[in-house]
Motif scaffolding. Structure first.
Motif, PDB file in Angstrom:
ATOM      1  N   PHE A 390       0.847  -1.186   0.000  1.00  0.00           N
ATOM      2  CA  PHE A 390       0.000   0.000   0.000  1.00  0.00           C
ATOM      3  C   PHE A 390       0.885   1.240   0.000  1.00  0.00           C
ATOM      4  O   PHE A 390       2.026   1.208   0.437  1.00  0.00           O
ATOM      5  N   LYS A 391       0.321   2.315  -0.540  1.00  0.00           N
ATOM      6  CA  LYS A 391       1.039   3.587  -0.596  1.00  0.00           C
ATOM      7  C   LYS A 391       0.446   4.564   0.401  1.00  0.00           C
ATOM      8  O   LYS A 391      -0.780   4.664   0.543  1.00  0.00           O
ATOM      9  N   VAL A 392       1.312   5.295   1.076  1.00  0.00           N
ATOM     10  CA  VAL A 392       0.886   6.391   1.958  1.00  0.00           C
ATOM     11  C   VAL A 392       1.195   7.691   1.223  1.00  0.00           C
ATOM     12  O   VAL A 392       2.365   8.007   0.997  1.00  0.00           O
ATOM     13  N   ILE A 426       5.000  -4.770   9.262  1.00  0.00           N
ATOM     14  CA  ILE A 426       4.966  -3.701   8.263  1.00  0.00           C
ATOM     15  C   ILE A 426       6.406  -3.412   7.875  1.00  0.00           C
ATOM     16  O   ILE A 426       7.259  -3.191   8.740  1.00  0.00           O
ATOM     17  N   THR A 427       6.687  -3.441   6.580  1.00  0.00           N
ATOM     18  CA  THR A 427       8.036  -3.153   6.097  1.00  0.00           C
ATOM     19  C   THR A 427       7.975  -2.096   5.015  1.00  0.00           C
ATOM     20  O   THR A 427       6.940  -1.882   4.374  1.00  0.00           O
ATOM     21  N   MET A 428       9.113  -1.432   4.801  1.00  0.00           N
ATOM     22  CA  MET A 428       9.251  -0.543   3.647  1.00  0.00           C
ATOM     23  C   MET A 428       9.968  -1.315   2.550  1.00  0.00           C
ATOM     24  O   MET A 428      10.262  -2.502   2.679  1.00  0.00           O
ATOM     25  N   GLU A 429      10.284  -0.631   1.473  1.00  0.00           N
ATOM     26  CA  GLU A 429      10.836  -1.318   0.303  1.00  0.00           C
ATOM     27  C   GLU A 429      12.187  -1.974   0.594  1.00  0.00           C
ATOM     28  O   GLU A 429      12.571  -2.927  -0.075  1.00  0.00           O
ATOM     29  N   LYS A 435       7.276  -2.238  11.965  1.00  0.00           N
ATOM     30  CA  LYS A 435       6.291  -2.478  13.016  1.00  0.00           C
ATOM     31  C   LYS A 435       5.943  -3.957  13.032  1.00  0.00           C
ATOM     32  O   LYS A 435       5.919  -4.621  12.003  1.00  0.00           O
ATOM     33  N   GLN A 436       5.627  -4.475  14.219  1.00  0.00           N
ATOM     34  CA  GLN A 436       5.055  -5.808  14.303  1.00  0.00           C
ATOM     35  C   GLN A 436       4.101  -5.841  15.488  1.00  0.00           C
ATOM     36  O   GLN A 436       4.395  -5.302  16.556  1.00  0.00           O
ATOM     37  N   TYR A 447      -3.064   1.187  14.865  1.00  0.00           N
ATOM     38  CA  TYR A 447      -3.082   2.424  14.101  1.00  0.00           C
ATOM     39  C   TYR A 447      -1.684   3.021  14.131  1.00  0.00           C
ATOM     40  O   TYR A 447      -0.927   2.878  15.100  1.00  0.00           O
ATOM     41  N   PHE A 448      -1.318   3.717  13.032  1.00  0.00           N
ATOM     42  CA  PHE A 448       0.063   4.139  12.855  1.00  0.00           C
ATOM     43  C   PHE A 448       0.139   5.532  12.256  1.00  0.00           C
ATOM     44  O   PHE A 448      -0.813   6.001  11.614  1.00  0.00           O
ATOM     45  N   ILE A 449       1.278   6.155  12.476  1.00  0.00           N
ATOM     46  CA  ILE A 449       1.648   7.375  11.763  1.00  0.00           C
ATOM     47  C   ILE A 449       2.812   7.002  10.856  1.00  0.00           C
ATOM     48  O   ILE A 449       3.924   6.757  11.327  1.00  0.00           O
ATOM     49  N   LEU A 450       2.549   6.908   9.555  1.00  0.00           N
ATOM     50  CA  LEU A 450       3.565   6.478   8.592  1.00  0.00           C
ATOM     51  C   LEU A 450       3.851   7.606   7.612  1.00  0.00           C
ATOM     52  O   LEU A 450       2.931   8.250   7.101  1.00  0.00           O
ATOM     53  N   SER A 451       5.117   7.821   7.344  1.00  0.00           N
ATOM     54  CA  SER A 451       5.514   8.844   6.384  1.00  0.00           C
ATOM     55  C   SER A 451       5.194   8.361   4.971  1.00  0.00           C
ATOM     56  O   SER A 451       5.024   7.160   4.735  1.00  0.00           O
ATOM     57  N   PRO A 452       5.110   9.260   3.990  1.00  0.00           N
ATOM     58  CA  PRO A 452       4.783   8.852   2.625  1.00  0.00           C
ATOM     59  C   PRO A 452       5.767   7.815   2.092  1.00  0.00           C
ATOM     60  O   PRO A 452       6.961   7.865   2.361  1.00  0.00           O
ATOM     61  N   GLY A 453       5.247   6.868   1.344  1.00  0.00           N
ATOM     62  CA  GLY A 453       6.068   5.822   0.773  1.00  0.00           C
ATOM     63  C   GLY A 453       5.265   4.583   0.489  1.00  0.00           C
ATOM     64  O   GLY A 453       4.044   4.551   0.670  1.00  0.00           O
TER      65      GLY A 453
END
Length: 586
Positions: A390-392, A426-429, A435-436, A447-453
Motif C-alpha cells: 500500500f502507498k501512503v 509492516i516493512t518498507m521497500e 512495526k510488528q 493504528y500508525f503514523i507512517l511517512s509517505p512511501g
C-alpha cells in the motif's frame, strides 16, 4: 495492492471492495431462507421449529448451568409467556436490556451501544417481522462475519425455568427483541454457552462490520478526552471494561463491577464551577448497579452545573447508567473500545476535511512446508508468506494515517475455537521491519503514523498452523480513483508478470523484465536493467513477483516524480535515465 509472493497465492486470495460487505448479498446461515420458511409455515398453519438450533440442552451447552437446572429448562414462545407480545415497544433502547444468568456482558455492552446508532441497528434487526402480522414463530437477525453479512434464522422458543428467563430478559415484560437477538447470536456462535465470556471488540465488529481499535487505560493516549468526544460526535460504537476476572461479578463498594464490560453512551466537556470538566456517561448491561462516586446520580458535583445542562444530562434512575469524571474513568476501567465504518475518530470527528480509503484481502497463511518455520524464523522468511502493498500519500506527524486490522477466520460452526496468536509485520521497500503487532485474539488492529512511501504488510502467526484471514488496510487521504493505466491498479502487475513469464517459472529474467517494463509504458536501458536486477533480483539474476511489484511501483513513482519536476519548471541537470539510475538503487 494485492501482491502475494506467488501466482498460486494470488489466485487463492482475493481482494474485495467496500467497508462492510453487502446486505444485498446476504449469506444464509445454515442455508435457511427466512422468507421462504415463514411462507411455508403460514401456508401450513404451523409455528416454525428450528432443527438446526433445537429447543434442547445442546443449544444451551452442557456446562453452562448445573445439571438439575438443565433438567428443569422449558422452552416457551413469547405468545406463551405474555398475552400481547411485541418485538419492539416504543423504539429500541439500551434500557430494554437486562442481563440474565449467562456471562455475555461483552455482547450486551456492544448491543447497548448499537441501540444508540440507528445507522447500524437497522442492519442487525430487520423490520420485516413481528408478532402482529404474518407471525409464524420465526425471526431473523443479521451479523457481520469475516467480510460478509450473515442472516441467522431462529424460532422464538426461549429457555425458562418456572417462568423465569434464563438469559437476557426485557425490562418491559412484553418486549422480546433483546431475548430473540441474543438467541440468534448464540446460534451463530454454536450455543448459549459460547456466549459465556468473550471479547467486547468482537461483538462491536459483528454488529457493524466496522473497524475497532482499543486503548489501554494503563497507558492512555494523552488526548483520550478528545478522542472520546470525537468518537461520540462521529457516532461510533463505544465500550469499556474493568480489570479483574470475568464472570466473578465482584461489585466494589463504589458500585463498579470487576471483570465486567460496559457501554460508553456519551462524552462531553461541561462547564463546572469556574472551569471545565470532561465527564463520561457509562451504562451497565445488568440494567442496574451504578458508580457511587463523584458525578454519580446524586453527587454534589451536579449542584455546580447550570440547571439547563444538568436537566439535559442527568437521569436520576437506577437503570445502570451513570456519569463519572475522565480521571476516575481511567482509574476504574482498564480498556476502551471504539468501532465505526472508518476510523474517523482519529480525525477528532472532522469528517469533512479528511477521508479514509479501504483495501480488503482474504487469503490463507501457511507455515513453510519444508521447515515449518513461523514468523520468528528470520526477516527473510516472511517473504514466503502472502504480502500486501500500500502507498501512503500524505503525512501529518501529529495524526494517525494508517489503520491495519487482521482477523483470523474460524471454521463455520466452530466459533469457540481457540484463537491463534496472530499479527502482522509492516516493512518498507528495503525490507526492514518497521512495526510488528501480535496478540492471541480474533481481531488484531492497530493504528500508525507512517511517512509517505510504499509499504508491505505480512500477516503471520507465531504458531505452526495455517489460518484463513481477512486483512483490512485503512489509509487516510488516498486518491482511489481507478486508473487502468497505473500500476496502483491491483490487477495490472499480475497481468504483466504472467504475460512476460513465458516459461511459467514464477520468475522474470533480464529479457522478460525488460519486456514487462515496456509493457507497463515505462522506459529503461541496459544499465538501469542491470541495476534493477541487482537491487530486486536473486543471486541468479531473476526477479520474483513480489519483488517485481516493489520494483515497478518505485520505477513508476520515480518516473512520474521526474516528469513533475521537469514540468514544474525545475532546471534538471540530468536525463530521465540518469535520474532513474540514481534513485532506483537507493
Amino acid at each position: 495492492m494485492l501482491a502475494p509472493s506467488s501466482t498460486l497465492m494470488l489466485e487463492r486470495g482475493r481482494q474485495t471492495t467496500g467497508a462492510t460487505g453487502s446486505l444485498q448479498n446476504l449469506k444464509r446461515f445454515n442455508s435457511q431462507d427466512f422468507k421462504n420458511l415463514r411462507a411455508l409455515c403460514l401456508s401450513q398453519g404451523l409455528l416454525f421449529e428450528d432443527d438446526t438450533f433445537p429447543a434442547h440442552i445442546s443449544s444451551i451447552g452442557p456446562n453452562l448451568l448445573p445439571e438439575d437446572e438443565l433438567r428443569r429448562v422449558q422452552w416457551k414462545r413469547p405468545t406463551e409467556l405474555h398475552r400481547n407480545p411485541h418485538l419492539i415497544m416504543d423504539g429500541v433502547s439500551r434500557f430494554d436490556i437486562m442481563q440474565g444468568e449467562i456471562g455475555d456482558c461483552w455482547m450486551l455492552a456492544a448491543l447497548g451501544s448499537l441501540t444508540l446508532r440507528k445507522q447500524f441497528l437497522e442492519d442487525v434487526l430487520p423490520k420485516d417481522q413481528g408478532f402482529q402480522d404474518d407471525y409464524a414463530g420465526i425471526f431473523h437477525f443479521r451479523f457481520w462475519q469475516y467480510g460478509d453479512w450473515v442472516d441467522v434464522v431462529i424460532d422464538d422458543r426461549l429457555p425458562v425455568i418456572n417462568g423465569r428467563y434464563l438469559f437476557v430478559h426485557p425490562r418491559t415484560s412484553n418486549e422480546f427483541w433483546p431475548s430473540l437477538l441474543e438467541k440468534a447470536y448464540a446460534k451463530l456462535r454454536g450455543s448459549y454457552q459460547n456466549l459465556n465470556g468473550g471479547y467486547l471488540s468482537d461483538a462491536l465488529v459483528d454488529f457493524t462490520g466496522g473497524i475497532q481499535v482499543q486503548f489501554s487505560l494503563k497507558d492512555p493516549p494523552p488526548d483520550l478526552e478528545e478522542i472520546l468526544k470525537a468518537a461520540d460526535k462521529s457516532r461510533c460504537l463505544m465500550g469499556c471494561s474493568t480489570p479483574g476476572q470475568a464472570n466473578r461479578n465482584i461489585e466494589l463498594r463504589n458500585g463498579i463491577v470487576q471483570g465486567h464490560a460496559y457501554t460508553i453512551t456519551g462524552a462531553v466537556k461541561i462547564r463546572y464551577k469556574n472551569g471545565w470538566k470532561h465527564i463520561i456517561r457509562i451504562w451497565n448491561p445488568w440494567g442496574h448497579g451504578e458508580w457511587k462516586g463523584p458525578w454519580s446520580d446524586e453527587s454534589p458535583q451536579w449542584d455546580y452545573v447550570e440547571p439547563k445542562y444538568r436537566e439535559a444530562l442527568l437521569r436520576d434512575k437506577d437503570d445502570g447508567e451513570f456519569w463519572m469524571s475522565c480521571e476516575h474513568f481511567q482509574e476504574q476501567f482498564s480498556w476502551v473500545y471504539i468501532c465505526n465504518n472508518t476510523p474517523s475518530f482519529l480525525d477528532f470527528g472532522d469528517q469533512h476535511c479528511t477521508t479514509w480509503s479501504l483495501e480488503r484481502h482474504i487469503n490463507l497463511w501457511s507455515p513453510d512446508p519444508a521447515t515449518r518455520r513461523n514468523y520468528y524464523s528470520s526477516a527473510g522468511a516472511v517473504s514466503t508468506n502472502p504480502q500486501y502493498f500500500f502507498k501512503v500519500p500524505d503525512y501529518d506527524p501529529k495524526t494517525y494515517n494508517v489503520v491495519i486490522s487482521l482477523m483470523q477466520k474460524h471454521a463455520e460452526h466452530v466459533q469457540d475455537a481457540k484463537n491463534l496468536k496472530i499479527g502482522f509485520f509492516i516493512t518498507m521497500e528495503n525490507s526492514k521491519v518497521l512495526k510488528q503487532v501480535f496478540s492471541p485474539i480474533r481481531d488484531v488492529t492497530n493504528y500508525f503514523i507512517l511517512s509517505p512511501g510504499t509499504y508491505a504488510v505480512y500477516p503471520a502467526t507465531t504458531e505452526n498452523q495455517e489460518f484463513e484471514f481477512l486483512l483490512r488496510i485503512f489509509i487516510k487521504n488516498q486518491d482511489y480513483k481507478e486508473n487502468s493505466n497505473s500500476l496502483t491498479n491491483p490487477v495490472l502487475p499480475m497481468d504483466i508478470f504472467r504475460k512476460e513469464d513465458r516459461n511459467h517459472s514464477g520468475f522474470l529474467d533480464a529479457a522478460e523484465l525488460k519486456g514487462a517494463i515496456h509493457t507497463a509504458g515505462l522506459a529503461t536501458n541496459d544499465q538501469l536493467l542491470r541495476l534493477l536486477l541487482l537491487r530486486y533480483g536473486d543471486a541468479e539474476g531473476r526477479i520474483g513477483f513480489s519483488d517485481f511489484v516493489c520494483c515497478m511501483m518505485r520505477l513508476e513513482t520515480m518516473t512520474y516524480a521526474f516528469q513533475n519536476l521537469a514540468e514544474g519548471g525545475s532546471k534538471m541537470s540530468m536525463t530521465a535515465m540518469e535520474w532513474l539510475t540514481l534513485v532506483m538503487y537507493t
